[in-house]
Design a protein around this motif. Structure first.
Motif, PDB file in Angstrom:
ATOM      1  N   PHE A  63       0.887  -1.269   0.111  1.00  0.00           N
ATOM      2  CA  PHE A  63       0.034   0.053   0.062  1.00  0.00           C
ATOM      3  C   PHE A  63       1.009   1.128  -0.052  1.00  0.00           C
ATOM      4  N   ILE A  64       1.860   1.311   0.976  1.00  0.00           N
ATOM      5  CA  ILE A  64       2.702   2.399   0.873  1.00  0.00           C
ATOM      6  C   ILE A  64       3.582   2.537  -0.255  1.00  0.00           C
ATOM      7  N   ALA A  65       4.148   1.466  -0.751  1.00  0.00           N
ATOM      8  CA  ALA A  65       5.178   1.310  -2.039  1.00  0.00           C
ATOM      9  C   ALA A  65       4.353   2.042  -3.181  1.00  0.00           C
ATOM     10  N   SER A  66       2.914   1.597  -3.412  1.00  0.00           N
ATOM     11  CA  SER A  66       2.158   2.125  -4.309  1.00  0.00           C
ATOM     12  C   SER A  66       2.022   3.513  -4.214  1.00  0.00           C
ATOM     13  N   ARG A  67       1.839   3.949  -3.220  1.00  0.00           N
ATOM     14  CA  ARG A  67       1.585   5.274  -2.891  1.00  0.00           C
ATOM     15  C   ARG A  67       2.885   6.352  -3.095  1.00  0.00           C
ATOM     16  N   ILE A  68       4.110   5.548  -3.004  1.00  0.00           N
ATOM     17  CA  ILE A  68       5.259   6.130  -3.220  1.00  0.00           C
ATOM     18  C   ILE A  68       5.478   6.486  -4.839  1.00  0.00           C
ATOM     19  N   PHE A  69       5.246   5.056  -5.412  1.00  0.00           N
ATOM     20  CA  PHE A  69       5.238   5.290  -6.775  1.00  0.00           C
ATOM     21  C   PHE A  69       4.330   6.473  -7.443  1.00  0.00           C
ATOM     22  N   LYS A  70       2.990   6.582  -6.940  1.00  0.00           N
ATOM     23  CA  LYS A  70       1.952   7.349  -7.401  1.00  0.00           C
ATOM     24  C   LYS A  70       2.568   8.935  -7.332  1.00  0.00           C
ATOM     25  N   LEU A  71       2.969   8.999  -6.340  1.00  0.00           N
ATOM     26  CA  LEU A  71       3.820  10.475  -5.902  1.00  0.00           C
ATOM     27  C   LEU A  71       5.023  10.847  -6.975  1.00  0.00           C
ATOM     28  N   LEU A  72       5.738   9.793  -7.124  1.00  0.00           N
ATOM     29  CA  LEU A  72       6.750  10.007  -8.055  1.00  0.00           C
ATOM     30  C   LEU A  72       6.451   9.892  -9.404  1.00  0.00           C
ATOM     31  N   GLY A  73       4.804   9.783  -9.834  1.00  0.00           N
ATOM     32  CA  GLY A  73       4.734  10.033 -11.135  1.00  0.00           C
ATOM     33  C   GLY A  73       4.580   8.595 -11.755  1.00  0.00           C
ATOM     34  N   LYS A  74       4.594   7.428 -11.180  1.00  0.00           N
ATOM     35  CA  LYS A  74       4.480   6.258 -11.671  1.00  0.00           C
ATOM     36  C   LYS A  74       3.242   5.597 -11.284  1.00  0.00           C
ATOM     37  N   GLU A  75       2.659   5.077 -12.269  1.00  0.00           N
ATOM     38  CA  GLU A  75       1.167   4.277 -11.938  1.00  0.00           C
ATOM     39  C   GLU A  75       1.615   2.705 -11.644  1.00  0.00           C
ATOM     40  N   VAL A  76       1.533   2.421 -10.618  1.00  0.00           N
ATOM     41  CA  VAL A  76       2.088   0.878 -10.452  1.00  0.00           C
ATOM     42  C   VAL A  76       0.983   0.391  -9.378  1.00  0.00           C
ATOM     43  N   ASP A  77       0.101  -0.668  -9.846  1.00  0.00           N
ATOM     44  CA  ASP A  77      -0.895  -0.983  -9.045  1.00  0.00           C
ATOM     45  C   ASP A  77      -0.388  -2.151  -8.164  1.00  0.00           C
ATOM     46  N   LEU A  78      -0.302  -2.048  -6.813  1.00  0.00           N
ATOM     47  CA  LEU A  78       0.183  -3.131  -5.936  1.00  0.00           C
ATOM     48  C   LEU A  78      -0.958  -3.377  -5.080  1.00  0.00           C
ATOM     49  N   TYR A  79      -2.136  -2.839  -5.168  1.00  0.00           N
ATOM     50  CA  TYR A  79      -3.316  -2.968  -4.187  1.00  0.00           C
ATOM     51  C   TYR A  79      -4.576  -2.565  -4.977  1.00  0.00           C
ATOM     52  N   PRO A  80      -5.583  -3.157  -4.613  1.00  0.00           N
ATOM     53  CA  PRO A  80      -6.882  -2.722  -5.139  1.00  0.00           C
ATOM     54  C   PRO A  80      -7.292  -1.205  -4.791  1.00  0.00           C
ATOM     55  N   ARG A  81      -7.569  -0.357  -6.085  1.00  0.00           N
ATOM     56  CA  ARG A  81      -7.986   0.770  -5.849  1.00  0.00           C
ATOM     57  C   ARG A  81      -9.289   0.845  -5.023  1.00  0.00           C
ATOM     58  N   TRP A  82      -9.561   1.895  -4.370  1.00  0.00           N
ATOM     59  CA  TRP A  82     -10.856   1.980  -3.583  1.00  0.00           C
ATOM     60  C   TRP A  82     -12.002   2.242  -4.781  1.00  0.00           C
TER      61      TRP A  82
END
Length: 214
Positions: free
Chosen positions: A181-200
């Motif tokens: 969850f945190i890793a995916s949020r980091i990627f998103k803030l760095l401009g990378k769309e990486v789905d590591l968990y189901p989106r809400w």
């Protein structure tokens, strides 16, 4: 995961090695190249939290790749924590963004004050002055006034503060899910769309309880 990226990944001496490990696991399977720097304190914490003898950043990468059988597509450049003359100590080299995960309060305070006594602090300072995205992932609780003031000033200087506070709406089944969850949020803030968990999705049926394995 076909995103290409060029990042600086730093590990400071705070609890929360799982967040760094899951971020690195995902990064390994992405195209691109990145630098990695681990403080001596972060290595010690990683050893204690994962029960491994990995003694440096290179061995941490090997441990992570072996643990989750990652397909290594990414190229990592390991740099020494004490090498303030390394390539990433200069803005003449370029990277898309930098993350310090986990980020100790000592490291946060050093970055805020502009004290660059090691390569993590210096690369973060360069990221800020060159207006590159800098994501800091503190894992401390509770925060005292000094911590809060430090993070506010870092925010005002251009950094993004991402506390290691995973959500639970994705119904995690393991601690790795929380790390993702945190890793995916980091990627998103760095401009990378990486789905590591189901989106809400409010339409998705929810089970009763997470069955989280502790």
């Amino acid at each position: 995961m076909n995103e290409k990226c060029k990042l600086v990944v730093a590990m400071a001496g705070a609890s929360g090695s799982i967040y760094a490990a899951r971020f690195l696991r995902a990064l390994m399977e992405m195209d691109g190249e990145s630098w990695i720097v681990a403080s001596p304190a972060s290595v010690r914490v990683f050893q204690e939290e994962y029960g491994t003898s990995a003694a440096n950043a290179e061995e941490i990468l090997e441990f992570v790749g072996t643990l989750w059988k990652s397909k290594l597509k990414h190229r990592f450049h390991v740099r020494s924590y004490g090498d303030i003359g390394a390539d990433i100590a200069s803005g003449s080299n370029t990277w898309e963004g930098m993350v310090v995960v986990p980020c100790s309060m000592k490291t946060a305070a050093s970055i805020r004050s502009g004290v660059t006594a090691n390569l993590i602090d210096r690369a973060a300072d360069v990221s800020l002055k060159e207006r590159r995205r800098l994501v800091l992932v503190p894992r401390e609780t509770p925060y005292n006034r000094i911590h809060l003031q430090t993070m506010l000033e870092l925010h005002d200087a251009g950094a993004v503060i991402l506390p290691a506070s995973p959500g639970f709406y994705q119904m995690p089944k393991s601690l790795d899910d929380l790390g993702d969850f945190i890793a995916s949020r980091i990627f998103k803030l760095l401009g990378k769309e990486v789905d590591l968990y189901p989106r809400w999705n409010p339409e998705t049926p929810k089970s009763h309880g997470t069955n989280l394995i502790l």
